[in-house]
Design an enzyme around this catalytic site. Sequence first.
Site, PDB file in Angstrom:
ATOM      1  N   LYS A  72       0.805  -1.223   0.000  1.00 52.29           N
ATOM      2  CA  LYS A  72       0.000   0.000   0.000  1.00 52.29           C
ATOM      3  C   LYS A  72       0.843   1.280   0.000  1.00 52.29           C
ATOM      4  O   LYS A  72       0.425   2.301  -0.521  1.00 52.29           O
ATOM      5  CB  LYS A  72      -0.937   0.001   1.210  1.00 52.29           C
ATOM      6  CG  LYS A  72      -2.102  -0.969   1.036  1.00 52.29           C
ATOM      7  CD  LYS A  72      -3.201  -0.680   2.049  1.00 52.29           C
ATOM      8  CE  LYS A  72      -4.406  -1.562   1.811  1.00 52.29           C
ATOM      9  NZ  LYS A  72      -4.142  -2.968   2.202  1.00 52.29           N
ATOM     10  N   GLU A 112      -9.876   7.180   3.609  1.00 50.85           N
ATOM     11  CA  GLU A 112     -10.784   6.274   4.295  1.00 50.85           C
ATOM     12  C   GLU A 112      -9.987   5.055   4.711  1.00 50.85           C
ATOM     13  O   GLU A 112      -8.952   4.758   4.106  1.00 50.85           O
ATOM     14  CB  GLU A 112     -11.913   5.845   3.352  1.00 50.85           C
ATOM     15  CG  GLU A 112     -11.588   4.662   2.427  1.00 50.85           C
ATOM     16  CD  GLU A 112     -10.420   4.902   1.456  1.00 50.85           C
ATOM     17  OE1 GLU A 112     -10.124   6.057   1.155  1.00 50.85           O
ATOM     18  OE2 GLU A 112      -9.821   3.891   1.015  1.00 50.85           O
ATOM     19  N   SER A 168       1.829  -9.836  -0.910  1.00 52.79           N
ATOM     20  CA  SER A 168       1.437  -8.429  -0.775  1.00 52.79           C
ATOM     21  C   SER A 168       1.807  -7.811   0.563  1.00 52.79           C
ATOM     22  O   SER A 168       1.994  -6.608   0.664  1.00 52.79           O
ATOM     23  CB  SER A 168      -0.059  -8.279  -1.034  1.00 52.79           C
ATOM     24  OG  SER A 168      -0.808  -9.110  -0.166  1.00 52.79           O
TER      25      SER A 168
HETATM   26  C1  LIG Z   1      -4.963  -4.035   1.718  1.00 51.21           C
HETATM   27  C2  LIG Z   1      -4.261  -5.288   1.449  1.00 51.21           C
HETATM   28  C3  LIG Z   1      -4.664  -6.164   0.416  1.00 51.21           C
HETATM   29  C4  LIG Z   1      -5.880  -5.931  -0.438  1.00 51.21           C
HETATM   30  O1  LIG Z   1      -5.898  -4.767  -1.181  1.00 51.21           O
HETATM   31  P1  LIG Z   1      -5.712  -4.772  -2.757  1.00 51.21           P
HETATM   32  O2  LIG Z   1      -6.069  -3.383  -3.139  1.00 51.21           O
HETATM   33  O3  LIG Z   1      -6.631  -5.782  -3.336  1.00 51.21           O
HETATM   34  O4  LIG Z   1      -4.300  -5.094  -3.030  1.00 51.21           O
HETATM   35  C5  LIG Z   1      -3.912  -7.302   0.185  1.00 51.21           C
HETATM   36  N1  LIG Z   1      -2.836  -7.603   0.936  1.00 51.21           N
HETATM   37  C6  LIG Z   1      -2.423  -6.802   1.941  1.00 51.21           C
HETATM   38  C7  LIG Z   1      -1.235  -7.193   2.720  1.00 51.21           C
HETATM   39  C8  LIG Z   1      -3.122  -5.622   2.232  1.00 51.21           C
HETATM   40  O5  LIG Z   1      -2.703  -4.833   3.222  1.00 51.21           O
END
Ligand SMILES: *Cc1c(COP(=O)(O)O)cnc(C)c1O
Length: 386
Positions: free
Chosen positions: A89, A111, A370
């Site tokens: 993010k 948000e 992610s």
């Molecule tokens: C917020 C988040 C997601 C989901 O958000 P996307 O916009 O779909 O990427 C996925 N993995 C992690 C670690 C997150 O913090």
Amino acid sequence: MVEKVENGLFGEFGGSYVPEDLQTVLEGLAEAFETYKDDPEFQEEFRYYLKEYVGRDNPLTFAQNLTQKIGSAKIYLKREDLNHTGAHKINNAIGQILLAKRMGATRVIAETGAGQHGVATATACAMFNIPCTIYMGKHDTERQALNVFRMELLGATVVPVEAGQGRLKDAVDAALGDLIENYQTTFYLLGSAVGPHPYPTMVKHFQSIISEESKLQILEKEGKLPTAVVACVGGGSNAIGAFANYIEEENVRLIGVEPKEAASITEGVPAIIHGFKCLTLLDEYGEPAPTHSIAAGLDYPGIGPEHSFLKTNGRAEYVTITGDDALEAFKELSQVEGIIPALESSHAIAYTIKLAKKLTKDDVIIVNLSGRGDKDVDQVFQMEKL
Ligand SMILES: *Cc1c(COP(=O)(O)O)cnc(C)c1O
């Protein structure tokens, strides 16, 4: 195969369905984005902070133990978990805040649902010394008290939203209300590849760094492109970033993994939510349906417009994984590789394990890790106790 984006339309999806005064603000934003995104100075500054603050490039780690254990396709992990703040993010937060500065904004709002985007935004605002207000549903502030404190520690003001059910949707509405009132000074930093134009396009642009790096890395390591790229899908930002540089490579399979408990793409219908059109889960009244994934970051009833489009035109595949399977993958990666993945990312890992078994030793899978799972350890601990 992939149509050019015009006015933020991806086939029938995307666009901008908002009141007129908000439309004017969004047009200004779209114009500024178009102006700056290819500006060499802006690019250079974005790259500078990605390197020096976020810690990029992050590695593409060969998951040797997991690969050996499965005995089939080679699995590589794109390590967004190693970024500052522990997830992807921050890439987007830095990009948007640099744009906010160029536009002369003196205040940033955002948000947040579980708090992860709020924390990334508060972090970037602290770094760039811009006052920051985070809207969060009252219900969510109670469930995620520690994240509220984290944002406050970073200098942000957290506003609990009591309207509606006190959840993410209500926080989005409150943030949009603030923007309409204060657009002359305020930049709305949106956290995923969702929302009205230009947000999905902008978020993709800033998250594309993921696949820009992974493509170079896999070519260097394997001398060929991967068989498949796998990523979890909440609103769709890490997935679209992980896919972006492979969309034109038609031999590379693109696979988005949704939680079974919030399967917007797999089970949703086209509808307009939060100012844009996408595949979404609706309740019996035609309102966005409440969802219940164990991964807070995947708990969103809609899905980015470009994913809706990639699903309908068949370029990408979307599958579901249950919370139980994700939990198992959470433990598996921890034990086998010594890497604790976020519960969101664990959905992608779970599917990757299934997929690898069906492929051969000549195949290569890149899975986007992610985020890191430190934030989830307490939750899993509580679940195990039950
Ligand atoms: C917020 C988040 C997601 C989901 O958000 P996307 O916009 O779909 O990427 C996925 N993995 C992690 C670690 C997150 O913090």
